[in-house]
Design a protein around this motif. Structure first.
Motif, mmCIF file in Angstrom:
data_model
loop_
_atom_site.group_PDB
_atom_site.id
_atom_site.type_symbol
_atom_site.label_atom_id
_atom_site.label_comp_id
_atom_site.label_asym_id
_atom_site.label_seq_id
_atom_site.Cartn_x
_atom_site.Cartn_y
_atom_site.Cartn_z
ATOM 1 N N ARG A 206 9.183 3.718 -6.733
ATOM 2 C CA ARG A 206 7.689 3.755 -6.715
ATOM 3 C C ARG A 206 6.831 2.850 -7.191
ATOM 4 N NH1 ARG A 206 10.689 8.096 -6.517
ATOM 5 N NH2 ARG A 206 10.219 10.036 -5.211
ATOM 6 N N HIS A 207 7.198 1.834 -7.763
ATOM 7 C CA HIS A 207 6.496 0.622 -8.594
ATOM 8 C C HIS A 207 6.546 -0.371 -7.323
ATOM 9 C CE1 HIS A 207 6.429 2.610 -12.454
ATOM 10 N NE2 HIS A 207 7.873 2.721 -12.429
ATOM 11 N N PHE A 208 7.220 -0.269 -6.338
ATOM 12 C CA PHE A 208 7.314 -1.331 -5.354
ATOM 13 C C PHE A 208 6.752 -1.124 -4.116
ATOM 14 C CE2 PHE A 208 10.521 -2.604 -8.437
ATOM 15 C CZ PHE A 208 10.520 -3.761 -8.480
ATOM 16 N N ASP A 209 5.858 -1.802 -3.731
ATOM 17 C CA ASP A 209 5.166 -1.682 -2.407
ATOM 18 C C ASP A 209 6.125 -2.414 -1.483
ATOM 19 O OD1 ASP A 209 3.961 -1.533 -0.045
ATOM 20 O OD2 ASP A 209 2.167 -2.921 -0.622
ATOM 21 N N HIS A 210 7.214 -1.912 -0.791
ATOM 22 C CA HIS A 210 8.227 -2.602 -0.250
ATOM 23 C C HIS A 210 8.812 -1.738 0.974
ATOM 24 C CE1 HIS A 210 11.482 -5.536 0.486
ATOM 25 N NE2 HIS A 210 11.089 -6.158 -0.502
ATOM 26 N N PRO A 211 8.716 -2.045 2.273
ATOM 27 C CA PRO A 211 9.294 -1.452 3.214
ATOM 28 C C PRO A 211 10.747 -1.096 3.235
ATOM 29 C CG PRO A 211 8.663 -3.465 3.959
ATOM 30 C CD PRO A 211 8.197 -3.469 2.625
ATOM 31 N N TYR A 212 11.308 -2.079 2.391
ATOM 32 C CA TYR A 212 13.114 -1.808 2.426
ATOM 33 C C TYR A 212 13.344 -1.279 1.103
ATOM 34 C CZ TYR A 212 12.829 -4.863 6.638
ATOM 35 O OH TYR A 212 12.574 -5.350 8.011
ATOM 36 N N LEU A 213 12.400 -0.486 0.582
ATOM 37 C CA LEU A 213 12.895 0.304 -0.636
ATOM 38 C C LEU A 213 12.256 1.668 -0.539
ATOM 39 C CD1 LEU A 213 12.355 -2.142 -3.586
ATOM 40 C CD2 LEU A 213 14.476 -1.149 -2.616
ATOM 41 N N HIS A 214 11.603 1.992 0.769
ATOM 42 C CA HIS A 214 10.844 3.027 0.768
ATOM 43 C C HIS A 214 11.402 3.890 2.319
ATOM 44 C CE1 HIS A 214 7.397 3.254 -2.254
ATOM 45 N NE2 HIS A 214 8.036 1.996 -2.227
ATOM 46 N N GLY A 215 10.724 4.902 2.765
ATOM 47 C CA GLY A 215 11.156 5.323 3.856
ATOM 48 C C GLY A 215 12.731 5.401 4.158
ATOM 49 N N ALA A 216 13.045 5.247 5.255
ATOM 50 C CA ALA A 216 14.368 5.204 5.837
ATOM 51 C C ALA A 216 15.344 4.296 5.266
ATOM 52 C CB ALA A 216 14.422 5.354 7.372
ATOM 53 N N PHE A 217 14.708 3.113 4.640
ATOM 54 C CA PHE A 217 15.498 2.477 3.921
ATOM 55 C C PHE A 217 15.731 2.459 2.541
ATOM 56 C CE2 PHE A 217 13.462 0.290 7.503
ATOM 57 C CZ PHE A 217 14.395 -0.315 8.143
ATOM 58 N N THR B 117 4.425 8.566 1.346
ATOM 59 C CA THR B 117 5.375 8.828 0.169
ATOM 60 C C THR B 117 6.670 8.370 0.410
ATOM 61 O OG1 THR B 117 5.750 11.041 0.743
ATOM 62 C CG2 THR B 117 3.786 10.689 -0.616
ATOM 63 N N PRO B 118 7.567 8.186 -0.765
ATOM 64 C CA PRO B 118 8.731 7.831 -0.745
ATOM 65 C C PRO B 118 9.800 9.029 -0.343
ATOM 66 C CG PRO B 118 7.819 6.598 -2.500
ATOM 67 C CD PRO B 118 6.855 7.646 -2.093
ATOM 68 N N PRO B 119 10.634 8.949 0.071
ATOM 69 C CA PRO B 119 11.462 10.050 0.164
ATOM 70 C C PRO B 119 11.690 10.875 -1.320
ATOM 71 C CG PRO B 119 12.876 8.426 1.376
ATOM 72 C CD PRO B 119 11.733 7.770 0.455
ATOM 73 N N PRO B 120 11.851 12.145 -1.161
ATOM 74 C CA PRO B 120 11.680 13.035 -2.433
ATOM 75 C C PRO B 120 13.151 12.587 -3.479
ATOM 76 C CG PRO B 120 12.118 14.564 -0.574
ATOM 77 C CD PRO B 120 11.830 13.121 -0.191
ATOM 78 N N THR C 187 -0.114 1.756 -2.581
ATOM 79 C CA THR C 187 -1.255 2.717 -2.224
ATOM 80 C C THR C 187 -0.885 3.144 -0.923
ATOM 81 O OG1 THR C 187 -2.404 0.870 -0.838
ATOM 82 C CG2 THR C 187 -2.829 0.999 -3.283
ATOM 83 N N ALA C 188 -1.916 4.364 -0.719
ATOM 84 C CA ALA C 188 -1.647 5.177 0.501
ATOM 85 C C ALA C 188 -1.997 4.359 1.651
ATOM 86 C CB ALA C 188 -2.772 6.151 0.539
ATOM 87 N N ALA C 189 -2.918 3.115 1.811
ATOM 88 C CA ALA C 189 -2.865 2.364 2.997
ATOM 89 C C ALA C 189 -1.749 1.537 3.137
ATOM 90 C CB ALA C 189 -4.201 1.568 2.544
ATOM 91 N N ASN C 190 -1.186 0.994 2.081
ATOM 92 C CA ASN C 190 -0.044 0.198 2.092
ATOM 93 C C ASN C 190 1.004 0.797 2.422
ATOM 94 O OD1 ASN C 190 -1.799 -2.185 1.659
ATOM 95 N ND2 ASN C 190 -1.429 -2.053 -0.648
ATOM 96 N N VAL C 191 1.278 2.038 2.201
ATOM 97 C CA VAL C 191 2.727 2.636 2.122
ATOM 98 C C VAL C 191 2.759 3.521 3.482
ATOM 99 C CG1 VAL C 191 2.185 4.776 1.038
ATOM 100 C CG2 VAL C 191 4.497 3.685 0.801
ATOM 101 N N ARG C 192 1.655 3.616 4.365
ATOM 102 C CA ARG C 192 1.736 4.354 5.645
ATOM 103 C C ARG C 192 2.960 3.803 6.566
ATOM 104 N NH1 ARG C 192 -4.051 4.033 5.837
ATOM 105 N NH2 ARG C 192 -4.975 5.879 4.715
ATOM 106 N N MET C 193 3.423 2.657 6.470
ATOM 107 C CA MET C 193 4.416 2.223 7.209
ATOM 108 C C MET C 193 5.755 2.495 6.823
ATOM 109 S SD MET C 193 4.609 -1.912 6.374
ATOM 110 C CE MET C 193 5.846 -2.031 7.324
#
Length: 510
Positions: free
Chosen positions: A32-43, A22-25, A10-16
């Motif tokens: 995109r099915h995972f709310d997980h900081p080490y699968l999103h963003g710079a990771f 949003t994940p990188p393009p 969700t937008a709230a959870n993924v802001r970090m």
């Protein structure tokens, strides 16, 4: 299949995870099915293998900078088993930038070790990761031997290494193609841990291994030609979880630290449960590094845990070791981390630069902090590993603050240079939403004497989450307050682990 539910993104959870939520393009669709900081963003994984020549440069690449900066790190290819993912999981991906004649070339390629090949043929993940549960029915290892932790150069090849002690793999330094498992002439009978060392003068490799069954640790040396010289069993009271070792001209420094897992719980529940035993000292064992004796001289110090050593050296009867110390390695959980609280909390431990000194004649121990900043991944001029060095180049870990990726996920937001003699420091901040990597210190061509320590260039890969760009910064080792060159990387680099510098004379001769 899932043993614990995955939260919806969700937008709230993924802001970090990213500035715009949003994940990188360029990230794989399945994350995109995972709310997980080490699968999103710079990771977020970058699953493209490619190479690019004649990279765009701001500033000027020094003419006496010749060689390759190589980084190992995780880049998950398939959706994780049981929907569980840990930061230390992820297929090993090598990223290398080559400097020669003032120009730069970049290559990115996966390591094709045994587990990678099996999963590649299956088209899916087979082994669970560190979050478990461990599956002892699987071949080779009950969790995936990803070999994504460390990278060193030895006997003309890059070696990838895993911090859980796994199979070392050879990689061609020019092509990044996987050559095969390193066997030391067919005589290596066990795994090898990350943070084994190649001596810059003799080119010999010094390594250690640890496991859950006796002997709980071993220490060995390999000759410069790729053959095993010796392999010594080390007597410990039980299984331990050492992460690094020290190396001087005459000694190896082995770690027996009071932070380790319960083997019975591992076997019963399939999970590695760590515990900090505050009533036990930290023990450091000095052993003749050339194997002329198997006797270990043990020294006791204040309880702690250590991930990484900056350097070690000898002065008379004293052996000094400088590294980053965790006074309390047990995690402090944050309710905001939800189902990932255990994993996230381990990434928020604090580490301070610290010195231990051991007197080989009297058995005396002297120890104490050198700074109070939270820094890690220390590096020194690679020409002087095991010899006295004056400077350490550390990555700064920011203090966590609410709603931010920084600190909560243990990113690096700055680099600091420590003068180990005067205590003075220099600092370079990467910028908001910009993250650095471990920075090996590349010696200038021909800078081989002790007075040449400052004739070198710290280099680091950078990921900018503001526009998803990546680049390599080159600094003058004597002044890191601003980079002397910025080399643009064509695609985003996901945050990695450890790195090495390979001298041009070695890499192109190989």
């Amino acid at each position: 299949m899932s043993h614990e539910p995955s939260l919806a993104v969700t937008a709230a959870n993924v802001r970090m995870f990213a500035p715009d939520g949003t994940p990188p393009p360029d990230a794989p669709d399945w994350i995109r099915h995972f709310d997980h900081p080490y699968l999103h963003g710079a990771f977020a994984p970058t699953d493209i293998e490619y190479e690019a020549e004649d990279l765009e440069v701001e500033g000027e690449i020094p003419a006496d900078l010749c060689g390759a900066y190589v980084m190992n790190g995780p880049s998950q290819r398939f959706e994780p088993v049981n929907e569980k993912y840990h930061y230390y999981d992820g297929d090993a991906q090598l990223r290398a930038i080559y400097f020669r004649d003032g120009k730069a070339t970049f290559k990115q390629k996966y390591l094709h070790n045994g587990a990678f090949i099996v999963e590649d043929k299956a088209g899916k993940a087979i082994w669970p990761g560190l979050a478990g549960p461990y599956d002892f029915r699987l071949p080779g290892s009950p969790i995936k031997d990803v070999s994504n932790t460390d990278v060193i150069f030895y006997n003309g090849k890059i070696l990838s290494l895993w911090y859980m002690a796994g199979d070392p793999y050879q990689v061609d330094p020019l092509t990044l193609e996987t050559v095969g498992r390193e066997t030391l002439g067919g005589n290596l009978s066990h795994s090898v841990s990350a943070h084994s060392k190649t001596d810059p003068f003799s080119k010999q490799m010094f390594f250690f291994n640890y496991q859950d069954e006796p002997p709980y640790m071993s220490y060995g040396m390999a000759n410069a030609d790729g053959t095993l010289n010796f392999d010594i069993d080390i007597d410990l009271a039980g299984p331990r979880s050492p992460h690094d070792m020290g190396l001087t001209e005459n000694y190896a420094i082995l770690h027996d630290l009071p932070f380790y897992h319960d083997v019975d719980l591992l076997k019963k529940f399939g999970r590695r449960v760590m515990g900090f035993h505050r009533d036990q000292p930290a023990r450091f064992g000095l052993i003749d590094r050339f194997g002329r004796s198997d006797k270990v001289q043990w020294f006791e110090a204040e309880p702690c845990y250590i991930l990484h050593i900056a350097n070690s050296w000898e002065e008379g009867d004293w052996v000094h070791m400088v590294g980053c110390r965790q006074e309390d390695p047990m995690p402090v959980k944050d309710p905001a981390d939800h189902h990932l609280a255990s994993m996230m909390s381990y990434r928020r431990r604090t580490h301070i630069l610290y010195r231990w000194s051991f007197n080989t004649k009297t058995g005396a121990v002297s120890e104490g902090p050198m700074d109070d900043r939270n820094t890690e991944f220390p590096t020194v001029n690679t020409n002087f590993v095991g010899r006295k060095t004056r400077y350490s180049y550390n990555q700064v870990i920011p203090i966590p603050h609410e709603g931010s990726l920084e600190g909560r996920c243990q990113t690096f937001n700055a680099m600091v240079r420590y003068d180990l003699e005067t205590g003075e420091t220099q600092r370079y901040d990467y910028g908001d939403g910009v993250y650095g990597s471990e920075a090996p210190v590349a010696p200038a061509h021909g800078a081989t004497t002790a007075s040449d320590e400052g004739r070198a260039y710290p280099v680091t890969f950078i990921t900018d989450t503001n526009d998803w760009s990546s680049y390599c910064l080159i600094f003058d080792a004597d002044d890191i307050t601003k980079p002397i060159a910025k080399v643009k990387i064509p695609r985003r680099i996901s945050i990695g682990f450890h790195t090495t510098w390979i001298d041009g004379a070695d890499i192109w001769a190989a």
